[in-house]
Design a protein around this motif. Structure first.
Motif, PDB file in Angstrom:
ATOM      1  N   PHE B  43       0.851  -1.506   0.144  1.00  0.00           N
ATOM      2  CA  PHE B  43       0.261   0.016   0.189  1.00  0.00           C
ATOM      3  C   PHE B  43       0.555   1.439   0.070  1.00  0.00           C
ATOM      4  CE2 PHE B  43      -4.060  -2.475   2.193  1.00  0.00           C
ATOM      5  CZ  PHE B  43      -3.632  -3.128   1.116  1.00  0.00           C
ATOM      6  N   ARG B  44       1.586   1.253   1.142  1.00  0.00           N
ATOM      7  CA  ARG B  44       2.672   2.462   1.312  1.00  0.00           C
ATOM      8  C   ARG B  44       3.575   2.854  -0.374  1.00  0.00           C
ATOM      9  NH1 ARG B  44       3.881   0.433   6.307  1.00  0.00           N
ATOM     10  NH2 ARG B  44       5.918  -0.321   4.866  1.00  0.00           N
ATOM     11  N   ALA B  45       3.776   1.623  -1.071  1.00  0.00           N
ATOM     12  CA  ALA B  45       4.216   1.532  -2.569  1.00  0.00           C
ATOM     13  C   ALA B  45       3.236   2.459  -3.828  1.00  0.00           C
ATOM     14  CB  ALA B  45       5.210  -0.290  -2.864  1.00  0.00           C
ATOM     15  N   ILE B  46       2.309   1.533  -3.528  1.00  0.00           N
ATOM     16  CA  ILE B  46       1.267   2.277  -4.483  1.00  0.00           C
ATOM     17  C   ILE B  46       0.991   3.844  -4.591  1.00  0.00           C
ATOM     18  CG2 ILE B  46      -0.788   2.308  -4.887  1.00  0.00           C
ATOM     19  CD1 ILE B  46      -1.152  -0.640  -4.651  1.00  0.00           C
ATOM     20  N   GLY B  47       0.893   3.939  -2.485  1.00  0.00           N
ATOM     21  CA  GLY B  47       0.755   5.219  -2.703  1.00  0.00           C
ATOM     22  C   GLY B  47       2.379   6.104  -2.667  1.00  0.00           C
ATOM     23  N   GLY B  50       1.455   7.630  -5.582  1.00  0.00           N
ATOM     24  CA  GLY B  50      -0.543   8.541  -6.224  1.00  0.00           C
ATOM     25  C   GLY B  50      -0.986   8.159  -6.364  1.00  0.00           C
ATOM     26  N   TRP B  51      -1.086   6.733  -6.989  1.00  0.00           N
ATOM     27  CA  TRP B  51      -2.063   6.232  -6.990  1.00  0.00           C
ATOM     28  C   TRP B  51      -3.417   5.355  -6.617  1.00  0.00           C
ATOM     29  CZ3 TRP B  51       0.989   1.026  -9.909  1.00  0.00           C
ATOM     30  CH2 TRP B  51       2.156   1.951 -11.767  1.00  0.00           C
ATOM     31  N   LEU B  52      -2.849   5.797  -5.040  1.00  0.00           N
ATOM     32  CA  LEU B  52      -4.088   5.598  -3.440  1.00  0.00           C
ATOM     33  C   LEU B  52      -5.146   7.358  -3.483  1.00  0.00           C
ATOM     34  CD1 LEU B  52      -2.310   4.092   0.018  1.00  0.00           C
ATOM     35  CD2 LEU B  52      -3.590   3.027  -1.966  1.00  0.00           C
ATOM     36  N   SER B  53      -4.384   7.912  -4.111  1.00  0.00           N
ATOM     37  CA  SER B  53      -5.556   8.653  -3.801  1.00  0.00           C
ATOM     38  C   SER B  53      -6.012   9.355  -5.640  1.00  0.00           C
ATOM     39  CB  SER B  53      -4.917  10.106  -3.703  1.00  0.00           C
ATOM     40  OG  SER B  53      -3.385   9.921  -4.051  1.00  0.00           O
ATOM     41  N   MET B  54      -6.070   8.064  -6.526  1.00  0.00           N
ATOM     42  CA  MET B  54      -6.038   8.591  -8.130  1.00  0.00           C
ATOM     43  C   MET B  54      -7.188   9.471  -8.707  1.00  0.00           C
ATOM     44  SD  MET B  54      -5.018   5.758 -10.710  1.00  0.00           S
ATOM     45  CE  MET B  54      -5.591   4.562 -10.234  1.00  0.00           C
ATOM     46  N   SER B  55      -8.294   8.616  -7.973  1.00  0.00           N
ATOM     47  CA  SER B  55      -9.333   9.732  -8.235  1.00  0.00           C
ATOM     48  C   SER B  55     -10.200  10.748  -7.347  1.00  0.00           C
ATOM     49  CB  SER B  55     -10.352   8.517  -8.540  1.00  0.00           C
ATOM     50  OG  SER B  55     -10.973   7.833  -6.510  1.00  0.00           O
ATOM     51  N   TRP B  56      -9.422  11.153  -6.381  1.00  0.00           N
ATOM     52  CA  TRP B  56      -9.693  12.114  -6.295  1.00  0.00           C
ATOM     53  C   TRP B  56      -9.236  13.320  -6.810  1.00  0.00           C
ATOM     54  CZ3 TRP B  56      -5.867  12.122  -0.834  1.00  0.00           C
ATOM     55  CH2 TRP B  56      -6.185  10.676   0.187  1.00  0.00           C
ATOM     56  N   PRO B  57      -9.724  14.774  -5.971  1.00  0.00           N
ATOM     57  CA  PRO B  57      -9.911  15.744  -7.074  1.00  0.00           C
ATOM     58  C   PRO B  57      -8.542  16.297  -7.178  1.00  0.00           C
ATOM     59  CG  PRO B  57     -12.253  15.760  -5.006  1.00  0.00           C
ATOM     60  CD  PRO B  57     -11.494  14.620  -4.709  1.00  0.00           C
ATOM     61  N   LYS B  58      -8.278  17.159  -7.533  1.00  0.00           N
ATOM     62  CA  LYS B  58      -6.771  17.472  -7.284  1.00  0.00           C
ATOM     63  C   LYS B  58      -6.509  18.466  -6.579  1.00  0.00           C
ATOM     64  CE  LYS B  58      -5.594  17.073 -12.300  1.00  0.00           C
ATOM     65  NZ  LYS B  58      -5.442  17.262 -14.046  1.00  0.00           N
ATOM     66  N   ALA B  59      -7.322  18.929  -5.953  1.00  0.00           N
ATOM     67  CA  ALA B  59      -7.744  19.922  -5.246  1.00  0.00           C
ATOM     68  C   ALA B  59      -7.492  19.442  -4.048  1.00  0.00           C
ATOM     69  CB  ALA B  59      -9.456  20.872  -4.956  1.00  0.00           C
ATOM     70  N   ALA B  60      -7.846  18.294  -3.236  1.00  0.00           N
ATOM     71  CA  ALA B  60      -7.620  16.968  -2.465  1.00  0.00           C
ATOM     72  C   ALA B  60      -6.214  16.774  -2.991  1.00  0.00           C
ATOM     73  CB  ALA B  60      -9.244  16.334  -1.978  1.00  0.00           C
ATOM     74  N   GLY B  61      -5.775  17.054  -3.367  1.00  0.00           N
ATOM     75  CA  GLY B  61      -4.449  15.986  -3.818  1.00  0.00           C
ATOM     76  C   GLY B  61      -4.096  15.371  -4.415  1.00  0.00           C
ATOM     77  N   GLY B  62      -5.497  15.081  -5.601  1.00  0.00           N
ATOM     78  CA  GLY B  62      -4.571  13.266  -5.769  1.00  0.00           C
ATOM     79  C   GLY B  62      -5.094  13.881  -7.280  1.00  0.00           C
ATOM     80  N   LEU B  63      -5.442  12.883  -8.259  1.00  0.00           N
ATOM     81  CA  LEU B  63      -5.062  12.616 -10.024  1.00  0.00           C
ATOM     82  C   LEU B  63      -5.580  12.749 -10.592  1.00  0.00           C
ATOM     83  CD1 LEU B  63      -2.229   9.883  -9.681  1.00  0.00           C
ATOM     84  CD2 LEU B  63      -1.510  11.841  -9.812  1.00  0.00           C
ATOM     85  N   GLY B  64      -7.066  13.244  -9.616  1.00  0.00           N
ATOM     86  CA  GLY B  64      -8.312  13.463 -10.985  1.00  0.00           C
ATOM     87  C   GLY B  64      -8.370  12.680 -11.946  1.00  0.00           C
ATOM     88  N   ARG B  65      -7.794  11.282 -11.726  1.00  0.00           N
ATOM     89  CA  ARG B  65      -8.502  10.382 -12.750  1.00  0.00           C
ATOM     90  C   ARG B  65      -9.899   9.835 -12.531  1.00  0.00           C
ATOM     91  NH1 ARG B  65      -2.926   7.520 -14.222  1.00  0.00           N
ATOM     92  NH2 ARG B  65      -2.507   8.373 -16.104  1.00  0.00           N
ATOM     93  N   GLY B  66     -10.378   9.352 -14.035  1.00  0.00           N
ATOM     94  CA  GLY B  66     -12.047   8.404 -13.708  1.00  0.00           C
ATOM     95  C   GLY B  66     -11.774   6.802 -13.128  1.00  0.00           C
ATOM     96  N   TYR B  71     -10.538   1.319 -11.424  1.00  0.00           N
ATOM     97  CA  TYR B  71     -10.797  -0.302 -11.268  1.00  0.00           C
ATOM     98  C   TYR B  71      -9.276  -1.113 -11.960  1.00  0.00           C
ATOM     99  CZ  TYR B  71     -12.535  -4.441 -13.116  1.00  0.00           C
ATOM    100  OH  TYR B  71     -13.231  -6.071 -13.343  1.00  0.00           O
ATOM    101  N   ILE B  72      -8.823  -0.642 -13.363  1.00  0.00           N
ATOM    102  CA  ILE B  72      -7.929  -1.587 -13.860  1.00  0.00           C
ATOM    103  C   ILE B  72      -6.352  -1.877 -12.821  1.00  0.00           C
ATOM    104  CG2 ILE B  72      -5.452  -0.700 -15.541  1.00  0.00           C
ATOM    105  CD1 ILE B  72      -7.311   0.658 -16.972  1.00  0.00           C
ATOM    106  N   LEU B  73      -6.133  -0.054 -11.536  1.00  0.00           N
ATOM    107  CA  LEU B  73      -4.876  -0.895 -10.892  1.00  0.00           C
ATOM    108  C   LEU B  73      -5.696  -1.570  -9.567  1.00  0.00           C
ATOM    109  CD1 LEU B  73      -2.872  -0.215  -8.978  1.00  0.00           C
ATOM    110  CD2 LEU B  73      -4.703   1.806  -7.718  1.00  0.00           C
ATOM    111  N   TRP B  74      -6.506  -1.857  -9.287  1.00  0.00           N
ATOM    112  CA  TRP B  74      -7.624  -3.124  -8.227  1.00  0.00           C
ATOM    113  C   TRP B  74      -7.525  -4.136  -9.270  1.00  0.00           C
ATOM    114  CZ3 TRP B  74      -5.024  -2.122  -4.977  1.00  0.00           C
ATOM    115  CH2 TRP B  74      -5.062  -0.505  -4.003  1.00  0.00           C
TER     116      TRP B  74
END
Lengths: 298, 369
Positions: B43-47, B50-66, B71-74
Motif C-alpha cells: 500500500f505504501r508503494a502504491i501510495g 499517487g495511486w491511492l489518491s488516483m480519483s480524488w479531486p486535484k484540489a484534495a491532492g489527488g490525480l483526478g483520474r476517472g 478499476y485497472i489498478l485494483w
C-alpha cells in the motif's frame, strides 16, 4: 473506457424501428410470409454485411426480435447472407422473397421453401445438397423442417465469420426473449396473491428471479462486448462470440424455467403467457452453432 | 477485456503490471494471514506513486483520474494476488466530501501515502446486515465522545492503526438517523481487539469499547449524519470492490493445475472447465458494467449488487470444482486448492451477503415487494 455494454442512440433507434414495425404482431406468433417481408423491407437480413458495425446492428435488432419471440429462420438467414456471394439469389433472400436453408444433418429448417442449402459442420459451413427421401417434420416452435441426408461440398472460406455473426444474432435473440420472460414472471410475482400477499414477497420466488436478471445482465454485456470486438476485429472475437452464445443460452433457458415455475399451472397451459416464448428460446438455444473448446485467456 | 480500454488506459495497465512484478502472490487468495506487513508495504508503494489518491479531486491532492483507472489498478492487484483495495479509500472519500479543513490536513496526506491504515468497525453481534440497528454508543461530553459497546467480524482490525467507527449518537430507536462516524486509534485505552480465527488461517476481529474516549475532532461529518455519508462513500467505491482479476487468476491457476492432472482429458471435466471460463467472462462484464455506469455518472447500486452476487458465486464455483477434481489430494492440509476453497466460503458473506444483494436486485430491478 469504451462503453460497449450500452446501446448507443443509433442502435436504440434501430431496435425501436423493429419493435414498432412488429407491434401489432402477437409475441410468439407463428411464421407468416408477410411479417417476414416486413423485416426484409427494414433491412434486417442485410444487417450482418452492411455498415461500419454490422455485429452491433445485429445485437440491437435481434434483442428486439427476441423480445417478440419472432418466428422464421432469422439466425440462419444471417449466416446465409454472410456466405452468399452478391447476386440475384442473395438479393432475393435479402428482399424476403426466397429463403436459404442453414442446418446440420439430418435436419434442414425451412428447406421446402429454400433454394439453397448450407450445412454447419463444426466450425465450417459447406454448400449442401439434400439426397434421398426427405421427410417433413414440425419442430417444437412449429417450424417446417426436413429430415434428410445431404452431400456436402468443400467448406466456404468465410464460414467462420458467418458463424460468428450467427452466434451474435442468436445470443441477442435469447437475451431479448429471456428479458421478456423475466418481466412477465416479475409482473406475475407482484400481482398474484396467495395467503393474502403477493407471491413475490417470498424470497423463494423473488431471489431466483433476481438471479435470472443478474445472469441476463451478464449475458447482455458479454454479447454486446463480443459484437463490439467482432466489428473491431480484435484478437479474441471468435472465442468471444462462442462464449456470448453459450452465456445467452444458459441465461435464457434458466429464465424460461424460472418463469414457468413462477406462473405455476398457468405457465404450463398452451395458451398461457409463456410457452410461445419459451419454446422459441429452446429452439434458438439448440442451434448447431455452439462453442468450441476454449483456452483460458486473460 | 483490454480491447475496451483506450490507449492511455492500456498504457496505465502495462505500467501497473510492471510495478506488480515484485509483489506477486503476496496475499494468497486475498487472505492476509501473517502477510500483513508486506501488504502494508505494498500500500505504501502504491501510495508513493499517487495511486491511492488516483480519483480524488486535484484540489484534495489527488490525480483526478476517472473510475476506469482505479478499476485497472485494483483489477491488476487482484490478479497478482497482492491485496484488496484498502479500507482507507472509503475513509478518504468521506473526508473529501464531509471532512473539515483541519481533518483534510491531518488525514489525507497519510492516507494518500499509504501510511495510515484503517479497518471498518460497523458490524455488531446483533447488527450485521441490519446495520441501522447497531447499539454501540458514543456519548458527547464537552470535546470528548465516550464510546461503549461491542463490534464484531471486523477484517484487518488487529493489524491497522485506526478504526473507522460507526456508532450511535442519537436516541436508541433512531435507526439510520442517529449514527455518526469517527476515526479511533486502535491503541486507545479501553479498546480491546481480539482475533476470531477463520477457517483459512486468517482472522476476523471483535472490538470491545469500554469508556473509550474519542476527541470530538475525530468525528467526520455531522453528528447523526453518517448514513448518507456512508451511502455516498460506498457509491464512489463500488467500481473497485469486486474486480474480475481475482477470478481470472483463480481460473488460470486451476487450469494449469488441471492440465497437469490425470483428469485433464476427461470430457466432463473439460465441459465443466469451459462453463467456468464463460462464468469468469460474464463476471468481468458485470464488473465493467459498474465501471461503465460510474464513468457515466449514473447510479451503480443495483449493478454493483448484481456483480457482488455473481462474482462471489463464480469464485466459489471454481473452488468447488477444483476441490472435486483434486480428489483426496485436495484434502491434504495446506494444499493450494484447499486454501482456495476455504477462503471462498467467506466471499458470499463479507461485504454484504448474497441474500441481501439478491433482495436489492429483486426490489429495484424487478420492483418485487
Amino acid at each position: 473506457m469504451i462503453t460497449a455494454q450500452s446501446l448507443d442512440a443509433d442502435e436504440r433507434a434501430l431496435a425501436d424501428v423493429i419493435a414498432t414495425a412488429c407491434s401489432e404482431r402477437p409475441v410468439g406468433a407463428p411464421f407468416d410470409l408477410a411479417a417476414w417481408q416486413v423485416l426484409a423491407r427494414l433491412g434486417v437480413f442485410s444487417l450482418g454485411s452492411d455498415g461500419p458495425s454490422p455485429a452491433r446492428g445485429l445485437v440491437a435488432v435481434f434483442e428486439a426480435l427476441g423480445e417478440m419471440a419472432h418466428a422464421g429462420p432469422l439466425v440462419e438467414t444471417v449466416i446465409a447472407m454472410a456466405v452468399l456471394e452478391v447476386g440475384p439469389e442473395r438479393a432475393a433472400i435479402e428482399r424476403g422473397e426466397t429463403f436459404a436453408c442453414v442446418g446440420a444433418a439430418p435436419f434442414w429448417p425451412f428447406a421446402t421453401k429454400a433454394q439453397r442449402c448450407f450445412a454447419i459442420a463444426g466450425e465450417a459451413i459447406h454448400p449442401a445438397h439434400l439426397t434421398g427421401a426427405a421427410v417433413p417434420v414440425t419442430t417444437l416452435a412449429g417450424d417446417p423442417w426436413l429430415r434428410s441426408a445431404a452431400d456436402l461440398e468443400a467448406p466456404l472460406a468465410n464460414g467462420g465469420r458467418a458463424l460468428a455473426l450467427g452466434r451474435v444474432a442468436a445470443a441477442a435473440a435469447l437475451v431479448g426473449a429471456g428479458r421478456v420472460l423475466i418481466e412477465r414472471a416479475a409482473e406475475r410475482a407482484r400481482t398474484r396473491q396467495q395467503f393474502g400477499r403477493p407471491i413475490g414477497v417470498h424470497q423463494s420466488v423473488s431471489h431466483p428471479l433476481a438471479d435470472c436478471t443478474i445472469r441476463l445482465s451478464a449475458s447482455e454485456g458479454l454479447l454486446r462486448t463480443a459484437a463490439f470486438e467482432l466489428d473491431a476485429q480484435s484478437e479474441d472475437d471468435g472465442a468471444r462470440t462462442g462464449m456470448a452464445f453459450a452465456s445467452a443460452r444458459t441465461s435464457a433457458l434458466m429464465a424460461a424455467y424460472q418463469a414457468h415455475q413462477t406462473f405455476g399451472a398457468l405457465g404450463i397451459t398452451l395458451e398461457g403467457p409463456l410457452f410461445a416464448i419459451s419454446r422459441r428460446v429452446r429452439q434458438w438455444a439448440s442451434l448447431p452453432i455452439g462453442l468450441p473448446l476454449l483456452e483460458a485467456r486473460r | 477485456m483490454r480491447s475496451l480500454f483506450d490507449a492511455e488506459e492500456r498504457a496505465f495497465q502495462d505500467e501497473v503490471r510492471e510495478f506488480l512484478e515484485d509483489w506477486q502472490d503476496l496475499d494468497a487468495y486475498l487472505s492476509h494471514g501473517d502477510r500483513w506487513e508486506r501488504v502494508a508495504a505494498l500500500f505504501r508503494a502504491i501510495g508513493a506513486r499517487g495511486w491511492l489518491s488516483m480519483s480524488w479531486p486535484k484540489a484534495a491532492g489527488g490525480l483526478g483520474r476517472g473510475p476506469t483507472f482505479e478499476y485497472i489498478l485494483w483489477d491488476e492487484v487482484a490478479y497478482a494476488r497482492a491485496a484488496r483495495n484498502p479500507i482507507s479509500s472509503i475513509v478518504a472519500r468521506t473526508l473529501v466530501r464531509a471532512g473539515s479543513d483541519a481533518q483534510h490536513e491531518a488525514w489525507l496526506p497519510p492516507i494518500r501515502s499509504g501510511e495510515a491504515t484503517f479497518a471498518l468497525a460497523y458490524s455488531e453481534p446483533e447488527a450485521g446486515s441490519d446495520l441501522a440497528s447497531l447499539r454501540t454508543r458514543a456519548e458527547r461530553r464537552g470535546d470528548i465522545y465516550t464510546v461503549d459497546g461491542e463490534k464484531c467480524w471486523q477484517s484487518y482490525a488487529g493489524h491497522v492503526d485506526h478504526l473507522w467507527l460507526l456508532a450511535r449518537t442519537g436516541e436508541p430507536g433512531s435507526r439510520g438517523a442517529g449514527l455518526s462516524l469517527f476515526i479511533v486509534d486502535t491503541g486507545t485505552p479501553g479498546l480491546t481487539i481480539s482475533p476470531l480465527p477463520t477457517l483459512e488461517g486468517d482472522a476476523l476481529y471483535e472490538c470491545r469499547f469500554e469508556a473509550v474516549e474519542v476527541p470530538a475532532d475525530r468525528r467526520v461529518g455531522p453528528e447523526d449524519g453518517a448514513w448518507g455519508l456512508m451511502a455516498d462513500a460506498l457509491s464512489d467505491e463500488r467500481h473497485i470492490q469486486f474486480p474480475a482479476g481475482r477470478l481470472k487468476r483463480d481460473l488460470v491457476e486451476v487450469g494449469d493445475w488441471l492440465a497437469a492432472s490425470p483428469r485433464a482429458n476427461d470430457a466432463i471435466v473439460q465441459h465443466e472447465f469451459e462453463r467456468l471460463q464463460v462464468g469468469v467472462l460474464e463476471a468481468e462484464v458485470l464488473a465493467l458494467k459498474v465501471v461503465e455506469l460510474a464513468q457515466q455518472g449514473r447510479d451503480a447500486a443495483i449493478a454493483a449488487a448484481a456483480n457482488k452476487v455473481f462474482h462471489t458465486e463464480r469464485c466459489q464455483e471454481i473452488a468447488r470444482a477444483a476441490f472435486e477434481w483434486g480428489g483426496p489430494e485436495s484434502l491434504v492440509a495446506g494444499s493450494r486448492i484447499q486454501l482456495l476453497w476455504l477462503q471462498s466460503l467467506w466471499e458470499t458473506i463479507g461485504g454484504g451477503t448474497s441474500e441481501v444483494m439478491r433482495g436489492l436486485v429483486a426490489r429495484h430491478a424487478l420492483q418485487l415487494p
